[in-house]
Design an enzyme around this catalytic site. Structure first.
Site, PDB file in Angstrom:
ATOM      1  N   ASN A   9      -7.306  -0.047  -4.389  1.00 32.04           N
ATOM      2  CA  ASN A   9      -7.572  -1.465  -4.127  1.00 32.04           C
ATOM      3  C   ASN A   9      -9.008  -1.731  -4.568  1.00 32.04           C
ATOM      4  O   ASN A   9      -9.948  -1.366  -3.870  1.00 32.04           O
ATOM      5  CB  ASN A   9      -7.392  -1.753  -2.628  1.00 32.04           C
ATOM      6  N   LYS A  11     -10.576  -4.487  -4.890  1.00 34.66           N
ATOM      7  CA  LYS A  11     -11.219  -5.630  -4.211  1.00 34.66           C
ATOM      8  C   LYS A  11     -11.958  -6.509  -5.235  1.00 34.66           C
ATOM      9  O   LYS A  11     -11.550  -6.570  -6.380  1.00 34.66           O
ATOM     10  CB  LYS A  11     -12.138  -5.133  -3.082  1.00 34.66           C
ATOM     11  N   HIS A  94      -3.704  -7.589   3.852  1.00 35.51           N
ATOM     12  CA  HIS A  94      -4.877  -6.713   3.995  1.00 35.51           C
ATOM     13  C   HIS A  94      -5.767  -7.267   5.106  1.00 35.51           C
ATOM     14  O   HIS A  94      -5.895  -8.484   5.260  1.00 35.51           O
ATOM     15  CB  HIS A  94      -5.643  -6.651   2.670  1.00 35.51           C
ATOM     16  N   GLU A  96      -8.847  -7.612   5.344  1.00 31.37           N
ATOM     17  CA  GLU A  96      -9.909  -8.526   4.896  1.00 31.37           C
ATOM     18  C   GLU A  96      -9.351  -9.937   4.688  1.00 31.37           C
ATOM     19  O   GLU A  96     -10.041 -10.927   4.920  1.00 31.37           O
ATOM     20  CB  GLU A  96     -10.573  -7.970   3.619  1.00 31.37           C
ATOM     21  N   GLU A 166      -3.583   0.761   8.016  1.00 35.05           N
ATOM     22  CA  GLU A 166      -5.015   0.721   7.773  1.00 35.05           C
ATOM     23  C   GLU A 166      -5.736   0.313   9.062  1.00 35.05           C
ATOM     24  O   GLU A 166      -5.860  -0.887   9.352  1.00 35.05           O
ATOM     25  CB  GLU A 166      -5.334  -0.294   6.676  1.00 35.05           C
ATOM     26  N   GLY A 172     -13.768   0.786   4.880  1.00 36.27           N
ATOM     27  CA  GLY A 172     -15.098   0.589   4.314  1.00 36.27           C
ATOM     28  C   GLY A 172     -16.226   0.998   5.247  1.00 36.27           C
ATOM     29  O   GLY A 172     -17.386   0.683   4.985  1.00 36.27           O
ATOM     30  N   SER A 211     -11.283   4.538   4.465  1.00 33.69           N
ATOM     31  CA  SER A 211     -12.296   5.551   4.119  1.00 33.69           C
ATOM     32  C   SER A 211     -11.691   6.886   3.679  1.00 33.69           C
ATOM     33  O   SER A 211     -12.255   7.941   3.952  1.00 33.69           O
ATOM     34  CB  SER A 211     -13.282   5.738   5.278  1.00 33.69           C
TER      35      SER A 211
HETATM   36  C1  PEP Z   1      -8.838  -0.778   1.789  1.00 30.38           C
HETATM   37  O1  PEP Z   1      -9.561  -1.748   1.648  1.00 30.38           O
HETATM   38  O2  PEP Z   1      -7.606  -0.906   1.680  1.00 30.38           O
HETATM   39  C2  PEP Z   1      -9.464   0.502   2.083  1.00 30.38           C
HETATM   40  C3  PEP Z   1      -8.705   1.458   2.541  1.00 30.38           C
HETATM   41  O3  PEP Z   1     -10.813   0.574   1.860  1.00 30.38           O
HETATM   42  P1  PEP Z   1     -11.744   1.892   2.011  1.00 30.38           P
HETATM   43  O4  PEP Z   1     -10.980   3.035   1.366  1.00 30.38           O
HETATM   44  O5  PEP Z   1     -12.989   1.555   1.238  1.00 30.38           O
HETATM   45  O6  PEP Z   1     -11.967   2.100   3.446  1.00 30.38           O
END
Ligand code: PEP
Length: 248
Positions: A9, A11, A94, A96, A166, A172, A211
């Site tokens: 992803n 972003k 997601h 976000e 998630e 993040g 992460s």
């Molecule tokens: C995501 O945004 O789907 C995600 C898992 O981000 P990160 O790996 O940076 O935590």
């Protein structure tokens, strides 16, 4: 046996040139065909990437899709538009989007349905905030997020969908769920689906996101209900993303 899947992803990062370079770097290191792999790029890079990725094992996805099919919805991009450019996947829900742009369980369910109506595989993101985890509400939150999609699409729709667990507190932040914490929720999600349809539950791929990086991917992917990863930050570097892919 479920085929694993790793999805990047990207972003709101990069330029067209950096996106193309990143895609080329990933394609160059794919090697054996041991799992599925995809990248979800910003909308405006999709036309160029769809050319670049043609006939490659690296599939293309979008980071969102409109909850309506067409019409006066300024700023939105429909599933039909994504389909025209060969998008195989679209992320929906997601955290976000839910946190910053007001996506609700109901609008996420509508996006899920729109994607499927155009033969795009939705990657449905679910997960709890830190506050919800601390209040022991994780499973209740997952239930609500899943219930809305099941009500709109039906359980059979999950035959052609992917789920990404998630935990919001891990996205993040550098804080990964432990292998056991992630497995516990993945197992719960599979159980939720199994209670409605056992064969769908056995087939559905449930990815972990939050992460994930080369150092922790192997342990996470070894868990019985974790079928791959949705990778944010670490997918912006071809080497890291490929290491994660090859640790499946
Ligand atoms: C995501 O945004 O789907 C995600 C898992 O981000 P990160 O790996 O940076 O935590």
């Amino acid at each position: 046996m479920r085929r694993s899947l790793v999805v990047g992803n990207w972003k709101m990062n990069g330029t067209l040139a950096s996106a193309e370079a990143l895609a080329k770097g990933i394609m160059a290191g794919l090697g054996s065909d041991h799992a599925d792999i995809a990248v979800c790029s910003p909308y405006v890079h999709i036309p160029a990437l769809s050319q670049l990725l043609k006939n490659s094992k690296l599939a293309l996805g979008a980071q969102n899709v409109a909850d309506k099919s067409s019409g006066a919805f300024t700023g939105e991009v429909s599933a039909a538009m994504l389909n025209e450019f060969g998008c195989k996947y679209a992320i929906v829900g997601h955290s976000e989007r839910r946190t910053y742009y007001g996506d609700t369980n109901e609008s996420v369910a509508a996006r899920f349905c729109q994607a499927q109506a155009q033969n795009i595989i939705p990657i449905l993101c679910v997960g709890e905030t830190l506050d919800q985890r601390e209040k022991d509400e994780t499973f209740a939150v997952i239930d609500e997020q899943m219930d809305a999609v099941v009500a709109a699409a039906g359980i059979a729709a999950f035959n052609t969908a992917v789920i990404a667990y998630e935990p919001v507190w891990a996205i993040g932040t550098g804080k990964t769920a432990t292998d056991e914490q992630a497995q516990e929720v993945h197992k719960y999600i599979r159980g939720y689906i199994a209670a409605k349809d056992r064969s769908v539950a056995e087939k559905i791929r449930i990815l972990y996101g939050g992460s994930a990086k080369p150092e922790n991917a192997k342990g996470l992917f070894a868990m019985p209900d974790i079928d791959g990863g949705l990778i944010g930050g670490a997918s912006l570097d071809a080497d890291s993303f490929l290491k994660i892919y090859h640790s499946i």
